[in-house]
Scaffold this motif. Structure first.
Motif, PDB file in Angstrom:
ATOM      1  N   UNK A   1       0.879  -1.316   0.001  1.00  0.00           N
ATOM      2  CA  UNK A   1       0.081   0.056   0.085  1.00  0.00           C
ATOM      3  C   UNK A   1       0.882   1.397   0.119  1.00  0.00           C
ATOM      4  N   UNK A   2       2.209   1.150   0.071  1.00  0.00           N
ATOM      5  CA  UNK A   2       3.036   2.253   0.039  1.00  0.00           C
ATOM      6  C   UNK A   2       3.982   2.433   0.971  1.00  0.00           C
ATOM      7  N   UNK A   3       4.037   1.450   2.012  1.00  0.00           N
ATOM      8  CA  UNK A   3       5.018   1.522   3.160  1.00  0.00           C
ATOM      9  C   UNK A   3       4.347   2.192   4.329  1.00  0.00           C
ATOM     10  N   UNK A   4       4.436   1.261   5.402  1.00  0.00           N
ATOM     11  CA  UNK A   4       3.902   1.603   6.756  1.00  0.00           C
ATOM     12  C   UNK A   4       4.830   2.778   7.527  1.00  0.00           C
ATOM     13  N   UNK A   5       4.180   3.944   8.103  1.00  0.00           N
ATOM     14  CA  UNK A   5       4.687   4.739   8.651  1.00  0.00           C
ATOM     15  C   UNK A   5       4.840   4.407  10.026  1.00  0.00           C
ATOM     16  N   UNK A   6       4.074   3.487  10.556  1.00  0.00           N
ATOM     17  CA  UNK A   6       3.839   3.176  11.913  1.00  0.00           C
ATOM     18  C   UNK A   6       4.037   1.578  12.205  1.00  0.00           C
TER      19      UNK A   6
END
Length: 366
Positions: A129-134
Motif C-alpha cells: 500500500x506504499x510503506x507503513x509509517x507506524x
C-alpha cells in the motif's frame, strides 16, 4: 496464477468460563458465544489467503452469499488483479444490493486476495500500500454491553489498568455512561456506540445531556444509519459524532462525508469492501479533513486489514478498535495482542499472520 477454491469457515467461540454477556446490541440477549466467518482463498500454485466477514448472527447468511455468488464469480480469475476483479464482481452482483451479505462476503475475499498478493511479493500488505509509517498503533477497548453501572465500572477499570488509550461503551442509558466517565477519569478517551438507537430528535436531546461528560464521540446515534441529515442534526448539538460501519463502497462514504454528518468516519473492512475500499475511504476522508477510525469489532483478518491500511494512511487521531471480550480462544492465539495500549502491525508477508488451525478445528460450526 488463478483462484481455484474459496471456502468459508464459520466459527463459534464461547465466552471464557466465569464470564457472561449482557443484552448485547449486536446479538440476542444472553449471548454466550461469538460467531465469526473466515474465508480462505486458494490458488493453483498453492498460495493461500485469509479474509474475514462481519459475523455474529449474520455469519450463515454471508457464508451462503460467498458460496452461491461471490466464489463462482472469482474462481478461475487472477488473484493478483485485485482492483479490476473486485470492480467486475461488484458490477456483476449489483442487482442483489450494494451492501449487506454480498458486500460483506466480497470484503472477506478482497482481504484474502491482498493476503495472497503480499505473500506472492514476499512483503507485508502495508508495503504493498506504499510503506507503513507506524510499527504499532494506539488501541481503545471496545466493551460488551452490560446495562449495569457496576459492571461498566469494573470493565472500564480493567481496560484502563491494562493500558488502553480509551474505552468504547455499548450503553444507551445515562447512568452507565456517567459511571464510565467517573471510573475512567476526565482525561481518558470515552466513546459511546448505541447502534442506531434513536430518532434525530431523541439523539439530539441525549447529546445535550451527555455533552458535559466530554465524549470523544457518540457513535451511530440515529436510525436508520443512512439518515445522514439526522446525524448532522445531532452533531450540531455539540457532541462529536462518528458513523460509517454500515456504509459500503466509496460512493457511500462520499455521500456521508459531503453531508457534514460526522467528526470521525468508521469504515469497516469486513463490511465495506475489504482493503481495496478501505484505502479509498482513507484518501476520501483526508480530502474532507475527517479522521478515520476503522470499525474492527472482530478478531481475525478483518482486524489485520485495518492495521495494515492504518499503518500507511492513518492520521495522528486514528485509533484501532480492539474487541475487549473474554473469549475461550483467539483466532491468532497469542500472536496478536495489545501491550501498553498499542498493537503491533504484523511484519510478515501478506497480512503477516494466518489463523490458528487448532482454533479453526476446535470451534468450526459443522
Amino acid at each position: 496464477m488463478i483462484i481455484t477454491d474459496i471456502t468459508t469457515f464459520p466459527l463459534r467461540i464461547p465466552f471464557a468460563p466465569g464470564t457472561d454477556s449482557a443484552d448485547a446490541a449486536w446479538g440476542p440477549k444472553g449471548l454466550k458465544a461469538v460467531d465469526s466467518l473466515l474465508v480462505r482463498v486458494t490458488t493453483d500454485e498453492g498460495a493461500v489467503g485469509w479474509g474475514e466477514s462481519f459475523g455474529f448472527i449474520g455469519a450463515p447468511i454471508t457464508g451462503e452469499a460467498v458460496e452461491a455468488a461471490v466464489a463462482p464469480a472469482c474462481v478461475g480469475q487472477d488473484p493478483l488483479r485485485i482492483a479490476p476483479l473486485m470492480h467486475d464482481v461488484q458490477r456483476q452482483l449489483h442487482v442483489f444490493g450494494r451492501a449487506g451479505p454480498l458486500m460483506h462476503g466480497l470484503s472477506a475475499v478482497d482481504i484474502a486476495l491482498w493476503d495472497i498478493a503480499g505473500k506472492a511479493a514476499g512483503m507485508p500488505v502495508h508495503q504493498l500500500l506504499g510503506g507503513g509509517r507506524s510499527a504499532d498503533l494506539p488501541c481503545y477497548a471496545s466493551l460488551d454491553a452490560y446495562a449495569d453501572p457496576d459492571l461498566v465500572r469494573a470493565a472500564v477499570r480493567r481496560a484502563i489498568d491494562s493500558g488502553f488509550v480509551g474505552v468504547k461503551l455499548h450503553e444507551k442509558e445515562f447512568r452507565e455512561i456517567s459511571a464510565a466517565r467517573d471510573e475512567a477519569g476526565p482525561e481518558a478517551a470515552l466513546m459511546v456506540d448505541v447502534n442506531c438507537a434513536w430518532t434525530p430528535h431523541e439523539a439530539s436531546a441525549i447529546a445535550e445531556k451527555v455533552r458535559p461528560l466530554g465524549l470523544t464521540w457518540l457513535e451511530e446515534p440515529v436510525w436508520p444509519p443512512e439518515n445522514f441529515a439526522g446525524l448532522a442534526q445531532v452533531r450540531s448539538a455539540g457532541v462529536p459524532v462518528a458513523a460509517g460501519e454500515n456504509v459500503s463502497t466509496q460512493l457511500g462514504f462520499q455521500r456521508l462525508l459531503e453531508s457534514s454528518a460526522v467528526d470521525f468516519v468508521q469504515p469497516s473492512p469486513a463490511k465495506a469492501g475489504g482493503v481495496t475500499e478501505l484505502s479509498k475511504v482513507f484518501t476520501l476522508a483526508a480530502l474532507h479533513n475527517t479522521p478515520v477510525m476503522p470499525h474492527t469489532f472482530y478478531d481475525g483478518p478483518g482486524l489485520l486489514a485495518a492495521l495494515h491500511a492504518s499503518a500507511v494512511l492513518a492520521t495522528p487521531e486514528t485509533m484501532i478498535e480492539w474487541r475487549y471480550f473474554d473469549l475461550e480462544a483467539q483466532i491468532y492465539g497469542d500472536a496478536l495482542t495489545v501491550r501498553d495500549g498499542r498493537i503491533r502491525v504484523p511484519q510478515g508477508p501478506g497480512l503477516g499472520l494466518d489463523p490458528d488451525p487448532d482454533v479453526i478445528s476446535a470451534y468450526l460450526i459443522r
